[in-house]
Design a protein around this motif. Structure first.
Motif, PDB file in Angstrom:
ATOM      1  N   ASP A   1       0.828  -1.214   0.000  1.00 14.60           N
ATOM      2  CA  ASP A   1       0.000   0.000   0.000  1.00 14.60           C
ATOM      3  C   ASP A   1       0.859   1.259   0.000  1.00 14.60           C
ATOM      4  O   ASP A   1       0.519   2.252  -0.653  1.00 14.60           O
ATOM      5  CB  ASP A   1      -0.923   0.004   1.225  1.00 14.60           C
ATOM      6  CG  ASP A   1      -2.031  -1.047   1.117  1.00 14.60           C
ATOM      7  OD1 ASP A   1      -2.305  -1.499  -0.012  1.00 14.60           O
ATOM      8  OD2 ASP A   1      -2.605  -1.407   2.158  1.00 14.60           O
ATOM      9  N   SER A   2       1.976   1.249   0.752  1.00 17.41           N
ATOM     10  CA  SER A   2       2.816   2.450   0.801  1.00 17.41           C
ATOM     11  C   SER A   2       3.437   2.744  -0.565  1.00 17.41           C
ATOM     12  O   SER A   2       3.642   3.912  -0.924  1.00 17.41           O
ATOM     13  CB  SER A   2       3.921   2.293   1.849  1.00 17.41           C
ATOM     14  OG  SER A   2       4.780   1.202   1.531  1.00 17.41           O
ATOM     15  N   VAL A   3       3.716   1.694  -1.337  1.00 22.98           N
ATOM     16  CA  VAL A   3       4.248   1.880  -2.682  1.00 22.98           C
ATOM     17  C   VAL A   3       3.163   2.453  -3.590  1.00 22.98           C
ATOM     18  O   VAL A   3       3.408   3.374  -4.379  1.00 22.98           O
ATOM     19  CB  VAL A   3       4.787   0.549  -3.233  1.00 22.98           C
ATOM     20  CG1 VAL A   3       5.161   0.682  -4.711  1.00 22.98           C
ATOM     21  CG2 VAL A   3       5.991   0.090  -2.418  1.00 22.98           C
ATOM     22  N   ARG A   4       1.960   1.926  -3.485  1.00 17.54           N
ATOM     23  CA  ARG A   4       0.844   2.463  -4.288  1.00 17.54           C
ATOM     24  C   ARG A   4       0.613   3.940  -3.986  1.00 17.54           C
ATOM     25  O   ARG A   4       0.410   4.751  -4.896  1.00 17.54           O
ATOM     26  CB  ARG A   4      -0.438   1.672  -4.010  1.00 17.54           C
ATOM     27  CG  ARG A   4      -0.485   0.299  -4.656  1.00 17.54           C
ATOM     28  CD  ARG A   4      -1.886  -0.301  -4.529  1.00 17.54           C
ATOM     29  NE  ARG A   4      -1.969  -1.620  -5.102  1.00 17.54           N
ATOM     30  CZ  ARG A   4      -2.175  -1.895  -6.389  1.00 17.54           C
ATOM     31  NH1 ARG A   4      -2.314  -0.888  -7.243  1.00 17.54           N
ATOM     32  NH2 ARG A   4      -2.243  -3.128  -6.823  1.00 17.54           N
ATOM     33  N   ARG A   5       0.646   4.292  -2.693  1.00 17.27           N
ATOM     34  CA  ARG A   5       0.411   5.689  -2.338  1.00 17.27           C
ATOM     35  C   ARG A   5       1.513   6.585  -2.887  1.00 17.27           C
ATOM     36  O   ARG A   5       1.241   7.693  -3.385  1.00 17.27           O
ATOM     37  CB  ARG A   5       0.325   5.825  -0.813  1.00 17.27           C
ATOM     38  CG  ARG A   5      -0.971   5.297  -0.218  1.00 17.27           C
ATOM     39  CD  ARG A   5      -1.131   5.709   1.242  1.00 17.27           C
ATOM     40  NE  ARG A   5      -0.185   5.031   2.112  1.00 17.27           N
ATOM     41  CZ  ARG A   5      -0.431   3.874   2.722  1.00 17.27           C
ATOM     42  NH1 ARG A   5      -1.593   3.254   2.559  1.00 17.27           N
ATOM     43  NH2 ARG A   5       0.479   3.324   3.523  1.00 17.27           N
ATOM     44  N   ALA A   6       2.750   6.134  -2.804  1.00 16.09           N
ATOM     45  CA  ALA A   6       3.864   6.950  -3.297  1.00 16.09           C
ATOM     46  C   ALA A   6       3.780   7.164  -4.794  1.00 16.09           C
ATOM     47  O   ALA A   6       4.124   8.240  -5.305  1.00 16.09           O
ATOM     48  CB  ALA A   6       5.193   6.281  -2.930  1.00 16.09           C
TER      49      ALA A   6
END
Length: 463
Positions: A261-266
């Motif tokens: 999820d943190s990669v998607r948000r970035a």
């Protein structure tokens, strides 16, 4: 003295032409690490350019060597107070071959030339201008503040373009000497020329060969066509079983189970754009359901780099005895690299291609690295860059290409924040390597602000 004064000093220094003169002098040194005749030149770059520049900033310098490396390394450090945060910097002074005869008329790889709003020369993008920006930024902070306000360590190598031989072993042997809180370095391109970018690691890369050796010698296609197998056709079908007609990888062990999820948000606001000189993105190619940024920065890709069967230059009416392909897998954190080739073997056997031989190449495999885009040090760096540039930086969990970043993350235990000062259309590794000077000017301002903030007492180290 203030942050804004330091940045103004950086911009005035650039506008005066002083930075251009320094860079021109460095570009003129033909540090081709792929050329065995350039050994003395590689050492000269460290002795005549890097060491004097660091010593002028009050750094202590020492030359380090390793038997695997053709050229020495320069390590420079300035320790102001052990209680302060320590930032580790890295750059490489070697360049790819000049390819002099292939440059546009009036241009030379060994002469910085300004033409049509661009600076041309070998190393402009990779990596002389990038580490020169960072070194000058520290000099600007010193001139304005009188001190850095943090401890700085810097390593310059001269073999990156040949796979960084000896770098891993050097770092293994000098963990205490290289100890730091954070790596801040510059290499690779921004997401787009006009958007400041931070990347936090790199995709891994593994090259391997697929070969079919059917028999000795070719045989007349009229007499034997339809009676004996054609390795070129067989290998084409074997490769086609690895990916779909639209480039989706069909070997589960080669891709991550999910996109964090943190990669998607970035990556949510990251638009991939190669500029006017770049190719057009084909939205139907690659892993379905992902954005272009997610496909190149968050997922894995398989490529055929070269393919040969028969005699391509002078085809004859014969069924070839052999077919060969050089293949590449670019991969992110998640899949197990130790299982890549065994998984391929299992897949090809299941698909009916036991005749295909698999062999790893001599090229070093780069490992995938990535730190959390929401790490406190990352957020601190992004805030600093945004304050200086007035722009929201792109945060890439990892570069689409490959760097030996695992040396810094896994061996030295560093968080890695890369702030590139190049752009995708820079002709890196090709004739006519170039950069817009405006990008370098903004990069110098950004790094001056970043190093100023590093010494201002509000980093994650001291909070």
């Amino acid at each position: 003295m203030s942050r804004s004064q330091a940045i103004q000093q950086a911009q005035s220094q650039f506008d005066s032409g002083e930075f251009q003169q320094t860079l021109a002098r460095r570009v003129a040194i033909p540090t081709e690490s792929q050329n065995p005749e350039r050994g003395a030149v590689l050492t000269s770059y460290l002795d005549t350019e890097m060491r004097p520049a660091f010593e002028a900033m009050g750094f202590d310098c020492q030359t380090l060597t390793h038997p695997k490396a053709r050229a020495p390394f320069l390590f420079a450090q300035r320790i102001e107070d052990p209680a302060l945060p320590t930032v580790f910097g890295y750059g490489h002074g070697d360049v790819i071959r000049g390819l002099e005869s292939e440059w546009k008329p009036g241009l030379s790889p060994w002469r910085l030339t300004e033409s049509e709003g661009r600076w041309y020369g070998r190393g402009i993008a990779d990596n002389k201008a990038q580490h020169s920006v960072n070194m000058q930024a520290m000099a600007n902070v010193l001139k304005t503040r009188g001190k850095l306000g943090f401890n700085a360590k810097y390593l310059i190598e001269m073999g990156e373009e040949t796979g960084s031989p000896g770098l891993r072993e050097l770092c293994e042997a000098n963990k205490t000497l290289f100890n730091a809180d954070l790596l801040v370095a510059s290499d690779g391109p921004r997401l787009r020329a006009e958007r400041p970018t931070v990347f936090l690691g790199s995709r891994g890369s593994m090259n391997f060969d697929l070969t079919i050796e059917a028999r000795q010698g070719g045989h007349h296609s009229g007499n034997w066509g339809g009676l004996i197998s054609n390795p070129g056709i067989q290998l084409a079908h074997a490769i086609a079983s690895i990916v779909s007609p639209t480039g989706q990888i069909r070997i589960p062990e080669w891709v991550p189970k999910e996109l964090p999820d943190s990669v998607r948000r970035a990556l949510a606001d990251c638009e991939v754009d190669g500029g006017a000189d770049g190719p057009t993105i084909e939205p139907w190619w690659g892993e379905p359901g992902l954005s272009p940024a997610e496909r190149v920065f968050g997922w894995c890709s398989f490529e055929v780099l070269a393919y040969k069967t028969g005699n391509p230059d002078t085809p004859v009416n014969a069924i070839p005895p052999r077919a060969w392909a050089r293949c590449q897998l670019r991969f992110v954190v998640g899949p197990n690299p130790d299982d890549f080739l065994p998984a391929l073997r299992r897949h090809l056997d299941r698909q009916g291609f036991p005749m295909v031989k698999i062999a790893a190449t001599r090229e070093e495999m780069f490992h995938a690295t990535r730190i959390d885009p929401e790490d406190a040090w990352v957020q601190w760096a992004v805030a600093s860059i945004a304050q200086t540039s007035g722009k929201k930086p792109a945060v890439l969990p990892n570069l689409g290409g490959s760097l030996p970043n695992d040396i810094f993350t896994d061996i030295l235990g560093l968080r890695t924040v890369w702030v590139p000062h190049s752009y995708p259309g820079c002709s890196q590794h090709a004739p006519n390597e170039h950069l817009p000077p405006a990008l370098l000017r903004e990069g110098l301002s950004i790094m001056t602000g970043l190093y100023w903030d590093m010494g201002a007492g509000n980093t994650p180290h001291s909070v």
